[in-house]
Design a protein around this motif. Structure first.
Motif, PDB file in Angstrom:
ATOM      1  N   PHE A   1     -15.794  19.195  -3.866  1.00 51.34           N
ATOM      2  CA  PHE A   1     -15.499  18.352  -5.166  1.00 51.34           C
ATOM      3  C   PHE A   1     -14.733  17.158  -4.519  1.00 51.34           C
ATOM      4  N   ASP A   2     -14.931  16.126  -5.100  1.00 53.20           N
ATOM      5  CA  ASP A   2     -14.342  14.693  -4.706  1.00 53.20           C
ATOM      6  C   ASP A   2     -14.178  13.850  -5.937  1.00 53.20           C
ATOM      7  N   LEU A   3     -13.028  13.022  -6.143  1.00 48.79           N
ATOM      8  CA  LEU A   3     -13.227  11.755  -7.138  1.00 48.79           C
ATOM      9  C   LEU A   3     -14.106  10.838  -7.051  1.00 48.79           C
ATOM     10  N   VAL A   4     -14.694  10.164  -8.010  1.00 48.82           N
ATOM     11  CA  VAL A   4     -15.361   9.147  -7.827  1.00 48.82           C
ATOM     12  C   VAL A   4     -14.240   7.909  -7.643  1.00 48.82           C
ATOM     13  N   GLY A   5     -14.380   7.109  -6.574  1.00 45.92           N
ATOM     14  CA  GLY A   5     -13.375   6.338  -6.549  1.00 45.92           C
ATOM     15  C   GLY A   5     -11.901   6.797  -6.364  1.00 45.92           C
ATOM     16  N   ALA A   6     -11.729   7.621  -5.520  1.00 44.33           N
ATOM     17  CA  ALA A   6     -10.627   8.583  -5.421  1.00 44.33           C
ATOM     18  C   ALA A   6      -9.406   7.843  -5.212  1.00 44.33           C
ATOM     19  N   TYR A   7      -8.984   6.820  -4.551  1.00 40.97           N
ATOM     20  CA  TYR A   7      -7.913   6.036  -4.277  1.00 40.97           C
ATOM     21  C   TYR A   7      -7.530   5.103  -5.564  1.00 40.97           C
ATOM     22  N   THR A   8      -8.547   4.405  -6.408  1.00 40.63           N
ATOM     23  CA  THR A   8      -8.328   3.874  -7.434  1.00 40.63           C
ATOM     24  C   THR A   8      -7.752   4.867  -8.818  1.00 40.63           C
ATOM     25  N   THR A   9      -8.630   5.982  -8.601  1.00 39.13           N
ATOM     26  CA  THR A   9      -8.400   7.000  -9.777  1.00 39.13           C
ATOM     27  C   THR A   9      -7.122   7.507  -9.509  1.00 39.13           C
ATOM     28  N   GLY A  10      -6.699   7.848  -8.293  1.00 40.61           N
ATOM     29  CA  GLY A  10      -5.274   8.435  -8.086  1.00 40.61           C
ATOM     30  C   GLY A  10      -4.228   7.408  -8.440  1.00 40.61           C
ATOM     31  N   LEU A  11      -4.281   6.044  -8.063  1.00 38.15           N
ATOM     32  CA  LEU A  11      -3.355   5.021  -8.317  1.00 38.15           C
ATOM     33  C   LEU A  11      -3.201   4.705  -9.775  1.00 38.15           C
ATOM     34  N   VAL A  12      -4.520   5.028 -10.629  1.00 36.24           N
ATOM     35  CA  VAL A  12      -3.999   5.040 -12.013  1.00 36.24           C
ATOM     36  C   VAL A  12      -3.118   5.985 -12.760  1.00 36.24           C
ATOM     37  N   ALA A  13      -3.012   7.105 -12.041  1.00 33.14           N
ATOM     38  CA  ALA A  13      -2.106   8.089 -12.720  1.00 33.14           C
ATOM     39  C   ALA A  13      -0.455   7.745 -12.361  1.00 33.14           C
ATOM     40  N   LEU A  14      -0.160   6.865 -11.508  1.00 31.61           N
ATOM     41  CA  LEU A  14       1.062   6.466 -11.022  1.00 31.61           C
ATOM     42  C   LEU A  14       1.719   5.692 -12.145  1.00 31.61           C
ATOM     43  N   ARG A  15       2.803   5.943 -12.388  1.00 34.17           N
ATOM     44  CA  ARG A  15       3.899   4.712 -13.337  1.00 34.17           C
ATOM     45  C   ARG A  15       4.239   3.744 -12.457  1.00 34.17           C
ATOM     46  N   SER A  16       4.959   2.767 -13.070  1.00 31.46           N
ATOM     47  CA  SER A  16       5.575   1.705 -12.455  1.00 31.46           C
ATOM     48  C   SER A  16       6.765   2.195 -11.506  1.00 31.46           C
ATOM     49  N   ILE A  17       6.929   1.862 -10.397  1.00 29.50           N
ATOM     50  CA  ILE A  17       7.933   2.424  -9.456  1.00 29.50           C
ATOM     51  C   ILE A  17       8.971   1.559  -9.985  1.00 29.50           C
ATOM     52  N   ASP A  18      10.230   2.450 -10.034  1.00 26.37           N
ATOM     53  CA  ASP A  18      11.604   2.080 -10.323  1.00 26.37           C
ATOM     54  C   ASP A  18      12.380   1.673  -9.193  1.00 26.37           C
ATOM     55  N   TYR A  19      12.230   0.563  -8.536  1.00 25.01           N
ATOM     56  CA  TYR A  19      12.714   0.252  -7.220  1.00 25.01           C
ATOM     57  C   TYR A  19      14.247   0.310  -7.361  1.00 25.01           C
ATOM     58  N   THR A  20      14.861  -0.192  -8.414  1.00 26.43           N
ATOM     59  CA  THR A  20      16.296  -0.152  -8.525  1.00 26.43           C
ATOM     60  C   THR A  20      16.960   1.163  -8.689  1.00 26.43           C
ATOM     61  N   ALA A  21      16.183   2.158  -8.763  1.00 25.59           N
ATOM     62  CA  ALA A  21      16.760   3.621  -8.882  1.00 25.59           C
ATOM     63  C   ALA A  21      16.580   4.030  -7.595  1.00 25.59           C
ATOM     64  N   SER A  22      15.893   3.626  -6.557  1.00 23.36           N
ATOM     65  CA  SER A  22      15.774   4.357  -5.239  1.00 23.36           C
ATOM     66  C   SER A  22      17.089   4.740  -4.557  1.00 23.36           C
ATOM     67  N   PHE A  23      17.110   5.824  -3.686  1.00 23.46           N
ATOM     68  CA  PHE A  23      18.187   6.184  -3.176  1.00 23.46           C
ATOM     69  C   PHE A  23      18.035   6.854  -1.972  1.00 23.46           C
ATOM     70  N   GLU A  24      19.218   7.205  -1.111  1.00 28.88           N
ATOM     71  CA  GLU A  24      18.762   7.934   0.061  1.00 28.88           C
ATOM     72  C   GLU A  24      19.418   9.505   0.126  1.00 28.88           C
ATOM     73  N   THR A  25      18.771  10.152   0.568  1.00 26.96           N
ATOM     74  CA  THR A  25      19.466  11.693   0.655  1.00 26.96           C
ATOM     75  C   THR A  25      18.942  12.349   2.061  1.00 26.96           C
ATOM     76  N   LYS A  26      19.955  13.295   2.356  1.00 28.24           N
ATOM     77  CA  LYS A  26      19.440  14.319   3.336  1.00 28.24           C
ATOM     78  C   LYS A  26      19.199  15.720   2.841  1.00 28.24           C
ATOM     79  N   GLU A  27      19.442  15.649   1.797  1.00 28.95           N
ATOM     80  CA  GLU A  27      19.276  17.149   1.116  1.00 28.95           C
ATOM     81  C   GLU A  27      17.984  17.099   0.304  1.00 28.95           C
ATOM     82  N   LEU A  28      17.011  17.342   1.394  1.00 30.29           N
ATOM     83  CA  LEU A  28      15.576  17.270   1.042  1.00 30.29           C
ATOM     84  C   LEU A  28      15.322  18.473   0.152  1.00 30.29           C
TER      85      LEU A  28
END
Length: 369
Positions: free
Chosen positions: A342-369
């Protein structure tokens, strides 16, 4: 219309601080196709046989073919001079009624045709590399053309309005487009012609494209028609792309490649949804001033620059990226049955549609993965 055009041009000249300097045209943009023919007598040594132009203006179409005096490199013609002659012919035939604000010069694999022009060294550094093809992605290249006022005055019985003087010059901002960047990779000009209903002509019996010089010498009429048709296919394809972009995609000015056109459509989609492009991608527009050696004056450029939190984290994310791979192993005899992948038609664009807008200002670093 011609009388009004003369009046607009005269006013444009009069309003300049120095009326003797070339003036920018006042008419609609003029779309023209350009093509050149040559013969390779020995590897790497080309003799130019002809240059052909095909233009589409408000008053109809016009074609022009120019022949160099000989096959010598020294006798190759200047694109600037040929454009001046072509625009003069376009006005004389009524194809255009006034000098245009800009010329859109389209070609197919334009890089090869421009090498046949004697003045290429004067403007080649202002051309841009677009996926291996040449075009102008920034400001158009300005050529100067001159005509005699009295020559144009004879074209109409209506009295044209001109400032005093024998010659008038116009600056011709020229935008270069390679239509190969608006067609699938390795598409031939013949295939593009078929989509337009325009047959690309072939050499007569006994002649080949490798010896265009013999074809020109013995069958000049069919040689001329062949070159004109190539230029016509080029310009009509570009006009069709422009019509599609404006009427279907809602993009008023067509970029020089299909990829850039897709970006323009995406940008328009963001705007229709009330989304801010800068916010979505955490970028900002900055202006820079540099010196343009080709024109001898300063120029201001605006470009998008990654900023804020994205700039801080992006380099680390890029270094972590190694691409993706999918593998599936089965050892031994397999069960009989149906196996599905099974594969998605236009897999990359289909996957990107599912993403929300990235909240760049809330980004952070952690070592507790």
């Amino acid at each position: 219309a011609l009388s009004n055009a003369h009046e607009r041009e005269a006013i444009a000249v009069i309003e300049r601080e120095d009326p003797t300097l070339p003036t920018v045209g006042t008419g609609a943009d003029f779309v023209a196709g350009f093509d050149a023919e040559w013969t390779e007598h020995v590897p790497g040594v080309l003799s130019c046989e002809s240059y052909q132009f095909y233009g589409c203006g408000v008053g109809g179409d016009v074609a022009m073919v120019c022949y160099p005096h000989s096959a010598r490199v020294e006798d190759r013609l200047s694109l600037e001079e040929m454009l001046a002659e072509f625009l003069s012919l376009a006005r004389q035939t009524g194809c255009i009624v006034e000098f245009p604000r800009c010329i859109e010069l389209a070609g197919f694999v334009l890089r090869a045709d421009l090498t046949m022009c004697s003045d290429l060294p004067a403007f080649k550094r202002r051309l841009n590399n677009v996926g291996g093809k040449v075009a102008t992605t920034g400001e158009p290249i300005e050529f100067e053309i001159w005509y005699r006022a009295r020559d144009v005055a004879r074209l109409t019985t209506a009295k044209p309005v001109f400032v005093e003087g024998d010659q008038r010059g116009f600056v011709m901002p020229t935008r270069f487009i390679d239509i190969a960047k608006h067609a699938p990779e390795r598409t031939s000009l013949e295939a593009i012609g078929e989509t337009l209903g325009l047959e690309k002509l072939s050499p007569p019996a006994g002649f080949t494209k490798s010896r265009m010089d013999l074809w020109k010498a013995q069958r000049l009429e069919s040689f001329r028609e062949y070159g004109e048709r190539d230029a016509e296919i080029t310009v009509r394809h570009w006009l069709r792309i422009g019509e599609f972009a404006r009427e279907v995609l809602g993009v008023p000015e067509v970029p020089v490649s299909a990829g850039a056109l897709a970006v323009a459509v995406a940008r328009r989609t963001f705007e229709e949804q009330g989304l801010d492009y800068a916010m979505l991608f955490d970028v900002e527009q900055v202006a820079s001033v540099d010196w343009n050696e080709a024109t001898g004056r300063k120029r201001t450029r605006r470009r998008w620059k990654v900023g804020g939190e994205r700039a801080f984290h992006e380099h680390f994310a890029i270094k972590c990226f190694h691409g993706g791979r999918n593998e599936c192993f089965y050892s031994g005899p397999s069960d009989a049955g149906h196996w599905y992948d099974f594969d998605l038609v236009g897999a990359y664009t289909t996957g990107l549609v599912a993403l929300r807008s990235i909240d760049y200002t809330a980004s952070f670093e952690t070592k507790e993965l």
